[in-house]
Write a protein that holds these residues in place. Sequence first.
Motif, PDB file in Angstrom:
ATOM      1  N   HIS A 298       4.307   6.885  -4.699  1.00 39.45           N
ATOM      2  CA  HIS A 298       4.554   7.169  -6.110  1.00 39.45           C
ATOM      3  C   HIS A 298       3.351   7.881  -6.725  1.00 39.45           C
ATOM      4  N   SER A 299       3.633   8.786  -7.637  1.00 37.45           N
ATOM      5  CA  SER A 299       2.570   9.514  -8.320  1.00 37.45           C
ATOM      6  C   SER A 299       2.879   9.576  -9.823  1.00 37.45           C
ATOM      7  N   PRO A 300       1.979   9.046 -10.653  1.00 36.12           N
ATOM      8  CA  PRO A 300       0.791   8.251 -10.298  1.00 36.12           C
ATOM      9  C   PRO A 300       1.169   6.901  -9.684  1.00 36.12           C
ATOM     10  N   PRO A 301       0.273   6.281  -8.936  1.00 35.43           N
ATOM     11  CA  PRO A 301       0.582   5.058  -8.185  1.00 35.43           C
ATOM     12  C   PRO A 301       1.148   3.916  -9.032  1.00 35.43           C
ATOM     13  N   TRP A 302       0.683   3.779 -10.265  1.00 36.51           N
ATOM     14  CA  TRP A 302       1.113   2.641 -11.088  1.00 36.51           C
ATOM     15  C   TRP A 302       2.606   2.678 -11.392  1.00 36.51           C
ATOM     16  N   THR A 303       3.228   3.855 -11.287  1.00 36.66           N
ATOM     17  CA  THR A 303       4.659   3.956 -11.601  1.00 36.66           C
ATOM     18  C   THR A 303       5.525   3.172 -10.600  1.00 36.66           C
TER      19      THR A 303
ATOM     20  N   ILE B 136       0.841  -1.201   0.000  1.00 34.28           N
ATOM     21  CA  ILE B 136       0.000   0.000   0.000  1.00 34.28           C
ATOM     22  C   ILE B 136       0.874   1.248   0.000  1.00 34.28           C
ATOM     23  N   GLU B 137       1.924   1.224   0.831  1.00 32.90           N
ATOM     24  CA  GLU B 137       2.816   2.385   0.936  1.00 32.90           C
ATOM     25  C   GLU B 137       3.504   2.684  -0.397  1.00 32.90           C
ATOM     26  N   SER B 138       3.822   1.628  -1.148  1.00 34.98           N
ATOM     27  CA  SER B 138       4.502   1.830  -2.421  1.00 34.98           C
ATOM     28  C   SER B 138       3.635   2.624  -3.400  1.00 34.98           C
ATOM     29  N   PHE B 139       2.320   2.421  -3.363  1.00 30.73           N
ATOM     30  CA  PHE B 139       1.419   3.184  -4.236  1.00 30.73           C
ATOM     31  C   PHE B 139       1.236   4.614  -3.738  1.00 30.73           C
ATOM     32  N   VAL B 140       1.263   4.781  -2.408  1.00 29.81           N
ATOM     33  CA  VAL B 140       1.110   6.124  -1.843  1.00 29.81           C
ATOM     34  C   VAL B 140       2.336   6.977  -2.146  1.00 29.81           C
TER      35      VAL B 140
END
Length: 263
Positions: free
Chosen positions: A52-57, A46-50
Amino acid sequence: QKQMGSFFPEEVNYYNCISVPNRKGNELIFRLIRIGAVLGQFGLAIESFVMHSPPWTALIFFTIWGVYISFFAFLFMTISSFLPDETDRQKKIHKVSYVLFEVAWTSQCVITIFFWLVLIWSFLHLFAISPGLSVYIVETHSYSMIFLSFDFCMNNMIFTTKHIFFALIPPIFYMIVSMTLSYGFNIIAYPILTWKDWLSPVLAVILLSLFLFGFFLGRYIGNKKQKKDEAGSLLGGVQQLQLPFYLSSYQPYIFSKKKNKKK
């Protein structure tokens, strides 16, 4: 079924290897470590998506792939540790857990070694500038390997040579994705792996060699543990032997030494 058998030798007891703690392990601690690891890996995912912007990167980095591989490994291993070994479905879950541990261990070996020996130097300036990001970087490159190591100390894993194929699937697939992103979208995750110079193929070969090293390191550790456990079990069996009273004074020194310590 024959293909499955070729990858999973019948002489290996997958339930004992991955689902039962070794003779020195405590079953409750064994399960608690796995539950804690699952929750921790889920938090990292979850933290990895938070972060990064956008999350998919986040998914352009193999480190994050390793986080997800480790999450599913601990998820299946935790389920395995609560299941018996009776039905075909249960046996398959134990086998999947067994393979996922091999893959997760191999991947995390490479992630940990490569980051702390090679990439760390390019991140040192962030430790002073952004403490929060620094903690995240350390977590994603250390947490999984620490918990896999704890688990390895307590389980009975013996890496199967036929499973090298499974361990190499993630890096090969990642390299294909990385090459596609580089050429098709000019997205580069690692500056040293651009796929636009001669260094990238050389680095790819080195990385695949590291994956082989990580796998065979796990195999070496597992074999050493097995020999030590077998020697300990044999010694324990000898200690339990009841000697006649007229031979009691000829007990081996190691046994008499333990008795003296108790006194």
